[in-house]
Design a protein around this motif. Structure first.
Motif, PDB file in Angstrom:
ATOM      1  N   THR A 254       0.864  -1.291  -0.020  1.00  0.00           N
ATOM      2  CA  THR A 254      -0.050   0.065  -0.120  1.00  0.00           C
ATOM      3  C   THR A 254       0.942   1.248   0.036  1.00  0.00           C
ATOM      4  OG1 THR A 254      -1.848  -1.032   1.141  1.00  0.00           O
ATOM      5  CG2 THR A 254      -1.689   1.365   1.412  1.00  0.00           C
TER       6      THR A 254
ATOM      7  N   TYR B 146       2.740   2.075  -3.572  1.00  0.00           N
ATOM      8  CA  TYR B 146       1.567   2.848  -4.487  1.00  0.00           C
ATOM      9  C   TYR B 146       1.122   3.877  -4.100  1.00  0.00           C
ATOM     10  CZ  TYR B 146       1.508  -1.346  -7.567  1.00  0.00           C
ATOM     11  OH  TYR B 146       1.893  -2.417  -8.331  1.00  0.00           O
ATOM     12  N   ALA B 147       0.688   4.194  -2.766  1.00  0.00           N
ATOM     13  CA  ALA B 147       0.233   5.575  -2.104  1.00  0.00           C
ATOM     14  C   ALA B 147       1.442   6.565  -2.289  1.00  0.00           C
ATOM     15  CB  ALA B 147      -0.071   5.308  -0.483  1.00  0.00           C
TER      16      ALA B 147
ATOM     17  N   ILE C 191      -6.026   4.544  -2.653  1.00  0.00           N
ATOM     18  CA  ILE C 191      -6.059   3.461  -2.129  1.00  0.00           C
ATOM     19  C   ILE C 191      -7.228   2.836  -1.555  1.00  0.00           C
ATOM     20  CG2 ILE C 191      -4.814   1.497  -0.871  1.00  0.00           C
ATOM     21  CD1 ILE C 191      -3.075   2.570  -2.952  1.00  0.00           C
TER      22      ILE C 191
ATOM     23  N   ALA D 170      -5.610  -4.720  -1.628  1.00  0.00           N
ATOM     24  CA  ALA D 170      -5.904  -3.587  -1.614  1.00  0.00           C
ATOM     25  C   ALA D 170      -5.828  -3.041  -3.152  1.00  0.00           C
ATOM     26  CB  ALA D 170      -4.943  -2.241  -1.159  1.00  0.00           C
ATOM     27  N   ARG D 171      -6.565  -2.125  -3.820  1.00  0.00           N
ATOM     28  CA  ARG D 171      -6.985  -1.522  -4.975  1.00  0.00           C
ATOM     29  C   ARG D 171      -6.284  -0.084  -5.038  1.00  0.00           C
ATOM     30  NH1 ARG D 171     -11.540  -4.655  -5.492  1.00  0.00           N
ATOM     31  NH2 ARG D 171     -12.763  -3.215  -4.192  1.00  0.00           N
ATOM     32  N   GLY D 172      -5.466   0.183  -6.131  1.00  0.00           N
ATOM     33  CA  GLY D 172      -5.213   1.516  -6.238  1.00  0.00           C
ATOM     34  C   GLY D 172      -5.526   2.020  -7.463  1.00  0.00           C
TER      35      GLY D 172
END
Length: 155
Positions: free
Chosen positions: A123, A126-127, A133, A141-143
């Protein structure tokens, strides 16, 4: 915080470029070493479509990282897999691969987002690149990162 527009410098001697058919086995090895499930036939199609990137150590030509995109919808690119060889991790190679994929998506007419689904422990990665997120509730998780605006039909 890193940013997809400026992921920071790559290690000296590493270049990000489109994967070629000759890179197929190396890409499979990098993804396999990261324990990512990869369909070899699908990977070949992604490379042929220009939807795979490699991080290459310029001195030896060896592939030290790889990213594979899919096109689940005409206006969206999805990071299906991204991996960096263990000994090269933590040096900005993964960030540079994602940043290049985002830049390429921005350059495509009608593409409005890059998405990814990943283990929750990624996470922060990508964040830090600017993805919004959303936890999926299953340890993943999805981004999503907006990269432009697709033009809707006026009809």
């Amino acid at each position: 915080m890193t940013d997809v527009d400026d992921p920071g410098p790559l290690p000296a001697g590493v270049a990000i470029e489109s994967a070629t058919p000759d890179d197929r086995l190396d890409v499979l090895r990098v993804l396999d070493a990261a324990m990512l499930e990869t369909d070899a036939a699908a990977l070949h199609a992604r490379i042929d479509a220009g939807d795979a990137l490699v991080a290459r150590f310029e001195r030896t030509g060896s592939v030290v990282g790889a990213l594979v995109l899919t096109r689940p919808e005409p206006e969206r690119r999805h990071v299906d897999a991204v991996a960096v060889r263990r000994q090269r991790r933590g040096r900005g190679i993964g960030s540079a691969l994602v940043a290049r994929a985002v830049r390429d998506a921005r350059a495509e007419s009608g593409v409005d987002a890059v998405t990814a689904t990943f283990d929750a422990d990624l996470t922060e990665f990508y964040a830090d690149l600017g993805f919004s997120i959303e936890p999926t509730g299953d340890g993943r998780a999805r981004g999503r990162l907006t990269v432009g605006s697709a033009t809707p039909d006026d009809a």
